[in-house]
Structure formats: C-alpha cells, structure tokens
Design a protein around this motif. Structure first.
Motif, short mmCIF file in Angstrom:
data_model
loop_
_atom_site.label_atom_id
_atom_site.label_comp_id
_atom_site.label_asym_id
_atom_site.label_seq_id
_atom_site.Cartn_x
_atom_site.Cartn_y
_atom_site.Cartn_z
N PRO A 18 5.35 -0.70 -5.87
CA PRO A 18 5.76 1.06 -5.46
C PRO A 18 6.85 2.04 -5.26
O PRO A 18 6.84 3.29 -5.90
N ARG A 31 7.75 4.80 -8.33
CA ARG A 31 6.61 5.55 -8.42
C ARG A 31 7.39 7.28 -8.61
O ARG A 31 8.27 6.14 -7.72
N VAL A 83 -0.63 9.33 -3.95
CA VAL A 83 -1.42 7.98 -3.63
C VAL A 83 -2.80 8.12 -4.18
O VAL A 83 -3.09 8.56 -2.36
N GLN A 139 -5.52 5.98 -5.69
CA GLN A 139 -5.65 4.29 -6.40
C GLN A 139 -6.57 3.59 -6.58
O GLN A 139 -6.84 3.80 -5.32
N TYR A 174 -1.22 -0.83 -2.24
CA TYR A 174 -0.96 1.19 -1.87
C TYR A 174 -1.36 2.12 -2.67
O TYR A 174 -1.64 2.54 -3.64
N ARG A 175 -3.25 1.66 -2.28
CA ARG A 175 -3.91 3.42 -2.53
C ARG A 175 -3.76 4.07 -2.01
O ARG A 175 -3.87 4.84 -3.00
#
Lengths: 59, 348, 348
Positions: free
Chosen positions: B46, B49, C273, C275, C280-281
């Motif tokens: 992450p 990103r 963010v 997801q 790490y949604r």
C-alpha cells in the motif's frame, strides 16, 4: 588545524582561529572537548574532556 | 540499466521495489509473483499507491533476460532452482534467500534442505560489501546476508582476529522485530499473542548461525563457533545484536576504536554510536530503521574482562534489500551509495 | 535556491531538515535553534547521522536574508514576533506554527494568546495546496495547516457544500500518535502511562477546531461549526479522522465519488482508498506514515442516513513539514511534487 577526539579517536579539522580553553563538540560522538594546547608547528590541537553533568538515561 | 525482481510480494520484495523505484540510475522493469500474477504491485504494498502502476508478471527467463540484473526475493529452496536458468541467459543475480550464502552443502542441508546446485557455490559472493567489495565487482551471484547474520558479523568483524579476544565464549543475544518472519502468519504472530512479548524463539540453533560462523572463521582462518540466541520483541522493523565478548587481557577503549576505525572509517553505511548523552547514546534500532545504516558501538565492562558490542540495523534494509541494492551498485559499476544514502523519517 | 529553518530542533523541524536535504532543487544552508546553537544537527536528530554535519546557527535576519525562503518551526507566539523581521528583509516565509492560520484575531486569542501582528493576516495564505494552489503562488507567508485540521479539512472539503449534507451534525472523531505533541515530555507522555492508551485528551475544544471551522465556512460561504474529539492512541506518527456526516436525503456511492474525484483526481498527494479486500481497504495511518500522502475513503451507512469519511495522514509530513515543503515548491515556482513524491518504507 587537526584534532583527535580523546573519547572516540575520530580525527577532524578545527578552525585555525581556535582558542585555548574553547569547548569543541566531537563531530562523531558529540563529547564536549576542551582545547588545552595549540601546536602551530604541527598544525594540531590537544583536547581534553570538558566536564558535563551526567544525564539520566531512563534507568 | 534495467533490474527485475523474482517474487516481489513479501516485505523484502516491497522494500526492494521501493529502493529500485527511487534509484536514479536503474529502472525497475520486471517483477514476478507466482501467487499475484497480473495484480497491481500497489495492492500488495500500500505504500506504493500513488507511486507506481507496475503489475506482477509471470516468471520467464526470456523476459528476465531483458534486464541487466535480477533480484531473487523468493524463499530458500525455490531460489536455487530458478537461479541456474537466469545465469544461463547471462544475467547477474542478487539472491536474498539463504541458498547461496553458505560454502558447505552439508551445513546448508543441516539448517535448510538438500541443495540441488552446490556447483554454483563458487560463483556466489557473500553480499556484505564491507567485507567483499572487490569480489562483488566481478560476481555473477551476490548472496545478500541473513538479517541477524549481517548485524552480528558487522559488529564482530573488525576485532574478531585481535589477540585479546577469547574466541571460545562469544555470545550474540539478538532482539528482532516481527517483520523478520515475513508475511506468513500464525497463531504465534496473532497480535494479542505477539504484542509486548520478549519471546526467546531461537534460544539455540538459529539458522543464521551457519553464516555467522562461516564468515568469522574465514576472517580468523580457523573454525569458530559462537552462541546465538534470538528474541522476538515489540518492534516491526529492527535488530539489535548485543554481542558479549570475553577478553584475554585488560584493554582500553582505544584498543577497540583503532581496529573499528581502521576497518569502517570510510564505510558510508556504518555509523559509530557511542555518545555521552542523549536518548541514542548506543546503537538502537529506533534510530536506524528505514535506512541502510548499521549502527555499531561498544562498552567495556570494568568489573569483569568483558567487551559488549552493540550492532543495530533494519532487518529489511541493511539486513536484506538495502545490502542487495548496495551489491547491485557494485556489480553494475554504479557508485555504491547511489539511491541508498537517504535519511529515514524519525521517530517512527 | 536556498532555504533556512528557524527552530529546527523539534520533530517537525527534523522532518523539514530531512525533506530539504533530499530536495533536488533547494539547498538547506541555514538552521537555527536558540537552545542548541553551535551543536551538530545530527545530535538532535539521530536519523541524520552519516547524512549531514550541519550545525545550528544563531537567529539573525541578515544571515537569514541570504536564503530565498525561511521555514518557521518554532512554537506559536514565538513565530509572530520573528516573521515581521524576515518579511522586512524581503524573505518568503512558510510558518508551521498556528500564528498565521486564522483570519480572526479574536478567535486566535481565544485558542492561543493575543496576536501582536494581526495586520499580517492578509499576507498569509492557508498552507493547503489542494485548496489554495493559486493564492500560494504569490503568497509572502504560507501558514502550514495544523495536522488534525489538514486531515479533517481534506476529508470534508469536496462534499461539505453538497445539498445532501446536514451541516449541523458533523462529528470528527480523530485518533493521533504521540509525535503530535512534539518533544516536550510530561508524566502523561511517560511510556508506562502513554503506551496502549486510547486517551480522549481533546474530547471538546481542541485548538485545531478554529481552522477547521474557518476553512469549511469559507467553502460553503456561511458559518459552520463541527464537533471535534481527539484521542491519543498507540502510534508515534499518524492521524486517522473518522468523520461522521448525516445526510438530508438518501444517496449512493457515486454521489460521493463524483465530487471527490472532481476535486482530487489530479492531486498528486491525495489517494482514494476504498477497496474490497486486503488489510488496507480504508484509510489507515499504517499505510501512509513516512509519506506526504493523505488517504481518503468513505462508507455509506445502510441503516441510518449517515456517511462516514476516513482521512489518514502523517501528522509530521502532510500534516506539517510535507505540506510546508509543498507550499515552498509552489511559492518558488518549483514543480509541486519535487522532493515529496517518495514511497515510505512499509510496514514500519
């Protein structure tokens, strides 16, 4: 002028206009050092540890 | 120059990708992952990103051969079966697994598994530039060190051959963060079980012992066996090795500083830490994580003839990906600190 | 270009030094600290060992005037009395204190202290490039935002003016790491007292509320008052703002995505963010600390008319030093992402 830290033996340069009794901080270990001799011929200064109160370190 | 990574979904792989993406003279063009083929790299890492839209590709020596160098970030045993194909298409390889660190196949087998390509051992150079800079210049395979081994070897190398060292009673008591175990999880790594522990998981027989003994023996040119005990502590990154060395005669600080400075004074990634004040007077992972530095310091015991050496580094960087990129720079003739002499955020 | 920092011994100062040292187009030539004058910077910031031998200088407008821009990293109240002298010698200033963020001296006095130079307010631009890019191009003073405010404002700005938003019941429930309090220590920050807490230290009346209300009111062009509660949690860096917004009518995800994308699609440091899978949604400080990103995401409540916006950033970087350097880039006509679009090590 050349100087050697008496604690960690790091060799470093000090300004030419350094004075007797001046406190210099070792660039490597941070010990406070006092100039006790200036040897113009050799282009060297002699240092000695300056007193500094012992700091607590989270015992 | 073009670089590729085989098996870049783990924590070491993530740091390799990050370091290569910010490297000014190398382009990361090829990344593979068996499990995540076709997926965006940023979905595994992450922190990437907004930085890259690279995707994991399939593993094929042809595609890899478009690169100048390939990093192997797959577990041990997998690596040994892929590396020969890469060498065959003329690639240089930096292997982060344990497969090419050891010189003796029997010792390898004792700690890992039978080795399928021991004939390649003599092509491999142990990936610590501070010890093997010249050999790495012409190496086909660089074997990046184990994180624990890197910390211990760098701490002992300068003085292990000194006559005042008692080589039969050396103890390495290491503390390491949770990222050292990689991404595979277990009940032991389950947060309620793992947080706030000081867990002596490797009290004896830790795998990195093999390469520590190997490298120290090479320095003193006779077999050496040290004691290694490892503990999982409340850190994510970081290793502190507390190395206890008994002395055969009384010595002073300067008897340690001299060999230390002689060996490391010009090393860009070794920092001496032995200071009179402040929160970071001696090496502490807190001051080095996120960077490629290894901090080394020591104290002389005034009651018993004992020297305590402290050596701290980031297990994923100087203990893996950072040393790997440092080896790459040497192997490709790039200035060694390129892309690595970067200050880490602090405190984290 | 040359940059200087006044008061660089704190955590924000440390990150400023780090970001300027790695900035390819600006040279850090002048750093002051009243308490540590003459000392090596690296002895205050151990991550800078092996990186720089810069020392703290004395504060003097003449010396400062050799720079093109000066960052003020001293506490509020001290800054307001130094900035006028710097402006007088023609310097541009990026102030990280609260002294030039607010437009109303009475509100400033209520949260901080009487302001000695309110006449400078109109020269100051609030230091969030995502809201004030054009104004910053010609600003003499950029007032870098408060860390909590940056996270809340960036989360709310795209939708606060939408008709389906009930502006009278907005709640910001923020969680922040210990570095937010800077280096001054107390019994409350004593590790046994501070570790593993979820401490609602600012349940009401947090100082950053003033700038949040100010900036949101400017967007909707009428006074807005939100509720802010802050908690100290087990992190060193990082803020997560959980923003609870009631809706005046039923809406769908696209009603939120549209204004979000419209405002932030081209922003290099805002990452969306939201997801379906992975650890790490939704925004989480863990994936953003060490970088200049602000991660923004949201979820629509299906049981009550409520929108939950999540906004995460590093309180020392996007919440302070990073936004400050971003403002500098704009003020000096340097490409805005220069020296800032760097992936952070992960996990830390």
């Amino acid at each position: 002028m050349k100087a050697t830290c008496i604690e960690c033996y790091f060799e470093f340069e000090v300004d030419d206009d350094v004075m007797l009794g001046e406190i210099i901080e070792c660039p490597d270990c941070g010990t406070e050092l006092e100039v006790i001799e200036i040897n113009d011929k050799e282009g060297e200064v002699v240092l000695q540890k300056a007193e500094s109160e012992e700091e607590d370190w989270g015992e | 120059m073009k670089a590729g990574i085989v098996g870049a979904s783990g924590y070491t792989g993530g740091d390799l990708i990050r370091l290569l993406l910010i490297h000014p003279e190398v382009e990361l063009t090829y990344i593979t992952s068996r499990r995540y083929q076709g997926k965006y790299v940023k979905h595994l890492h992450p922190n990437l990103r907004g930085i890259t839209d690279l995707r994991f590709d399939e593993l094929s020596p042809e595609k890899a051969s478009e690169c100048d160098i390939i990093f192997m970030a797959v577990p041990h045993k997998a690596s040994m079966n892929i590396v020969p194909d890469l060498l065959a298409v003329g690639l240089k390889v930096v292997d982060l697994s344990a497969d090419f660190r050891l010189k003796d196949p029997d010792i390898y087998e004792r700690y890992y598994c039978p080795h399928t390509h021991p004939e390649l051992f003599e092509k491999a150079v142990y990936g610590l530039p501070e010890l093997y800079r010249d050999e790495l210049k012409k190496a086909e395979i660089a074997a990046a060190p184990g994180c624990m081994a890197a910390s211990a070897i760098l701490g002992l190398a300068p003085i292990i051959a000194e006559k005042f060292i008692d080589r039969d009673h050396i103890i390495i008591d290491a503390k390491i963060g949770s990222s050292g175990g990689g991404k595979n999880f277990s009940f032991a790594s389950h947060h309620p079980e793992r947080a706030n522990v000081v867990r002596p998981y490797g009290a004896v027989g830790h795998r990195h012992l093999a390469e520590i003994n190997q490298e120290l023996s090479l320095i003193v040119k006779q077999p050496i066996k040290v004691g290694l005990s490892t503990h999982a502590v409340s850190m994510v990154r970081g290793i502190l090795s507390t190395i206890h060395v008994f002395l055969t005669e009384p010595i002073e600080n300067k008897d340690i500083w001299k060999p230390f400075r002689k060996m490391y004074n010009k090393e860009p990634f070794i920092r001496f830490v032995k200071q009179p004040s402040g929160n970071y007077r001696l090496p502490d992972p807190k001051a080095v994580i996120g960077s490629n530095f290894c901090d080394i310091g020591f104290m002389l015991d005034e009651d018993i003839p004992r020297l305590v050496i402290l050596s701290a580094l980031d297990n994923l960087i100087k203990g893996a990906a950072g040393s790997a990129v440092q080896c790459m720079n040497i192997m490709l003739g790039i200035e060694e600190t390129t892309g690595l002499l970067i200050p880490a955020p602090h405190p984290m």
